[in-house]
Design an enzyme around this catalytic site. Sequence first.
Site, PDB file in Angstrom:
ATOM      1  N   MET A  91       0.825  -1.202   0.000  1.00 38.59           N
ATOM      2  CA  MET A  91       0.000   0.000   0.000  1.00 38.59           C
ATOM      3  C   MET A  91       0.862   1.255   0.000  1.00 38.59           C
ATOM      4  O   MET A  91       1.807   1.373   0.773  1.00 38.59           O
ATOM      5  CB  MET A  91      -0.911  -0.034   1.236  1.00 38.59           C
ATOM      6  N   HIS A 150       6.138  -0.183  -7.983  1.00 42.61           N
ATOM      7  CA  HIS A 150       4.721   0.199  -8.116  1.00 42.61           C
ATOM      8  C   HIS A 150       4.310   1.162  -6.999  1.00 42.61           C
ATOM      9  O   HIS A 150       3.748   2.223  -7.260  1.00 42.61           O
ATOM     10  CB  HIS A 150       3.868  -1.072  -8.098  1.00 42.61           C
ATOM     11  N   GLU A 151       4.590   0.785  -5.772  1.00 49.78           N
ATOM     12  CA  GLU A 151       4.169   1.629  -4.649  1.00 49.78           C
ATOM     13  C   GLU A 151       4.906   2.962  -4.679  1.00 49.78           C
ATOM     14  O   GLU A 151       4.326   4.010  -4.423  1.00 49.78           O
ATOM     15  CB  GLU A 151       4.401   0.926  -3.307  1.00 49.78           C
ATOM     16  N   ASN A 173       0.709   4.366   1.033  1.00 51.41           N
ATOM     17  CA  ASN A 173       0.511   5.483   1.961  1.00 51.41           C
ATOM     18  C   ASN A 173       1.639   6.502   1.821  1.00 51.41           C
ATOM     19  O   ASN A 173       2.805   6.145   1.712  1.00 51.41           O
ATOM     20  CB  ASN A 173       0.510   4.957   3.399  1.00 51.41           C
TER      21      ASN A 173
HETATM   22  N1  PHE Z   1      -3.356   0.505  -3.681  1.00 51.36           N
HETATM   23  C1  PHE Z   1      -2.627  -0.719  -3.472  1.00 51.36           C
HETATM   24  C2  PHE Z   1      -1.738  -0.874  -4.687  1.00 51.36           C
HETATM   25  O1  PHE Z   1      -2.131  -1.218  -5.743  1.00 51.36           O
HETATM   26  C3  PHE Z   1      -3.430  -1.936  -3.363  1.00 51.36           C
HETATM   27  C4  PHE Z   1      -4.292  -2.024  -2.155  1.00 51.36           C
HETATM   28  C5  PHE Z   1      -5.637  -1.802  -2.260  1.00 51.36           C
HETATM   29  C6  PHE Z   1      -3.746  -2.372  -0.954  1.00 51.36           C
HETATM   30  C7  PHE Z   1      -6.455  -1.905  -1.166  1.00 51.36           C
HETATM   31  C8  PHE Z   1      -4.558  -2.502   0.134  1.00 51.36           C
HETATM   32  C9  PHE Z   1      -5.910  -2.273   0.032  1.00 51.36           C
HETATM   33  O2  PHE Z   1      -0.628  -0.578  -4.672  1.00 51.36           O
HETATM   34 ZN    ZN Z   2      -1.375   0.311  -6.966  1.00 53.84          ZN
END
Ligand code: PHE
Ligand code: ZN
Length: 875
Positions: free
Chosen positions: A268, A302-303, A270
């Site tokens: 994730m 990606h993150e 964040n």
């Molecule tokens: N947004 C995250 C990603 O693709 C995926 C994700 C979605 C993680 C929902 C946790 C909950 O990098």
């Molecule tokens: Zn993503």
Amino acid sequence: MRDAQPNTKYLKDYTAPAYWIDHTELTVELFDDYTDVTAQLRIRRNDELDAAGSLTLDGQELELLSVALDGNTLSAEQYQVGDESLTLSGLGDQHLLTIRNRIYPQNNTALEGLYRSGGMYCTQCEAEGFRRISYYLDRPDVMSEFTTHIIAADGQWPVMLSNGNKIADSVMEDGRRRVSWHDPFPKPCYLFALVAGDLRVLEDTFTTMSGREVALQIFVEPQNIDKTEYAMDALKRSMRWDEEVYGREYDLDVFMIVAVDDFNMGAMENKGLNIFNSSCVLANPATATDSTYLRIEAIVAHEYFHNWSGNRVTCRDWFQLSLKEGFTVFRDAGFSADMNSATVKRVEDVQMLRTVQFAEDGGPMAHPVQPDSFIEISNFYTVTIYEKGAEVVGMLHRLLGEEGFRKGSDLYFDRHDGQAVTIHEFVAAMEDANGIDLSQFKLWYKQAGTPVVEAASSYDADAQTLTLTLRQHTPDTPGQTDKQPLWIPLALGLLDAAGNDMPVQVEPAEAWTASSQVLHLREAEQTFVFHNVSERPELSLLRHFSAPVKLEYQQSPEQLLFLLQHDTDGFNRWDAGQKLMLHWIEQARSGSFSLSDAEQTALVSLLQDDQLDKSMLSYLLNLPSESYVAEFSAPVDPAAIHHARETVRLAIANTLLPHLAERYQQLQSPVAYQPEPQQMAQRALKNLVLSYWALVSSDGVTAAQAQFEQADNMTDQMAALLSLVNYGSDEQADAALASFYQQWQHDTLVVNQWLSVQAGSSRRATVASIEQLLQHEAFDWRNPNKVRSVLGVFANQALVSFHQSDASGYALLADAIIKLNGINPQMASRLLTPLTRWKRLIPELSALMRAQLERIQSQEDLSKDVYEVVSKSLS
Ligand code: PHE
Ligand code: ZN
């Protein structure tokens, strides 16, 4: 059955929020049995709206303690607490709203909001998890500047983290410690994160293109500190790549990654504080395979890339999810292609698209890349949003070219920095930067279903012309009929009899590379005429998989073999080989299969090739998976597919047998293990050779045994284990599994791999053996990785075992889903995927699977997640 049906949300109903939250000050006090949260929200009326001074905040499973407006505590009559909301009315233009509530992280098994994982606290807020921490406007278009204070007994949690920069850290008068963080970039609450634990850290630095030094930190539980180096390396390479390729620079003083064992997804993004599933970040040579290394590299990138495509520019609402996910997957694919073999990366992505995304697009959960409705947003983190979304961005890249695409992305980031926008704005930036009209192209975002392109060609030797007729149609999907023609970029080349690219002249089209052209198919049917075609060419269509479509074009096994041997487009060589192998499997099903001399010669020369990338060779020599084959057959008979595929595998292995031992020896490496592309490629080919060898020869099994015992890295050890489990004697298989567990029982990630080997083996996985794994000390219903390793792998990979004619495989999965519905609804819902395919199965199995879906549907207290997938599957 539930009595109140959950609501469907529609894109067309979008309205802006009544209030903005300019600043959020969050105080989180961690106690042993509960956590108290105080939110101080500076709210401001949205004057674009004629708001009535009423504000409804989202909240779930919160114990409300108090509400105060501008410092005055409100009495309970002054607000309304609903099941999942808190409403205030009679509000003015601006207020300071203070809300206190209590939560119980230790009881949170859904893994959304604040929860405990192993020895630490962590959060997961995307998509709608923040409402389990505090009452809030939990929607991505509300962007707020966050200050976070974390308070706990001094010494209890040495590491306490949140987004942004640390601004204070002190012991308070009452003896508790308080750590404060401030994130200067306004963000939606789904990007909020908090971590507390006794963690170790790997530190490094990165100097950005403008010369700023950024501290990089990877936090893990103490036993994992020796598994952080590779992720750090991948992070630095990602940061550099995003500067070089997209001109994007990192913006905070610190970038942190935290590894947690209990996590619903991969990772994730964040802001400044990425939280990772430990399986997607931790690695060392002894415990991680090459494919794990590649996954880590891709996910770290990606993150990180989300910092711009997702965080600096975010989504207005969740119907726009692909705005950040499709684009970011496209970006990480570009990175992985640059770090490794671009062709292999393309092959892997297309394999996944064809097996998983095409299946989704053809089933009851089919939805457009920009969905127009959903019941539970968690169900829409799909391969369509991610992978098809990335393909759509890839087509834009193909249409605009490298430079034009970059101009578009620069404009997009400049224009919308700090905003929450829609897919429309993304495409508009591409249009404006390039002076192009993409209105027809945008149908890719609106229409669900995989388009079918039919191609027919004819050659006129006298006129020296080749005529190619292309027809397209997109099948109906739930709620969508009568689809319009899409704008499909179709890359192609013509090969002469010697296998060389012929100069192609066709109108209308544009040059793509020196040897390929892109045809723009924009109508239901179009005819293209190639001139000066001096001999009858072999067509290589849809090079590099230039559009996510199903191509139907008649080619004989001889033509496919020719392309497999000669195509100058690496992707299409592989694709021709896969088509040929599908043809063999088809023949094996009808009992009329044997390899021709030419085919045998071609296989042997591939095995011995020392020009091509070895990783590519291992893909060229590998059969399509059972689920890949299933996608190309209707109705699906899993047992028949399995047996036919095994017949072909055996034939290939026997053809190669005289050369396998020698090739295996050649591919051994005296050099110490490194997770770098050339070594990985060599291991991939060596281990493919080993698996063919062990399939048909006891010498091969002996080699697997030796490799299993001597391997100094997990790639080789795991490959040997797989060969022993699948082709060794029962005793050998049992002994290898036992010794592997003995060796690795204290490493939870390796144990997951051990579980998967058993759950995914057509030979070993029986319903009884899966039940045993579920009882095993290493299994844990609350840990998503364990659930995936056993149940996910069983239902998606061990097809013959799962599709038992007595329905026992289906019943086992349904029982697990019913159980998980109460523990972790997101996990329960994800496990449903194989059951959603019931309509495609042969009638005997189809009815049995449907019955299990009905059994799930009849349960009390179905979560929204499970309800949505089950009800759509049955309708
Ligand atoms: N947004 C995250 C990603 O693709 C995926 C994700 C979605 C993680 C929902 C946790 C909950 O990098
Ligand atoms: Zn993503």
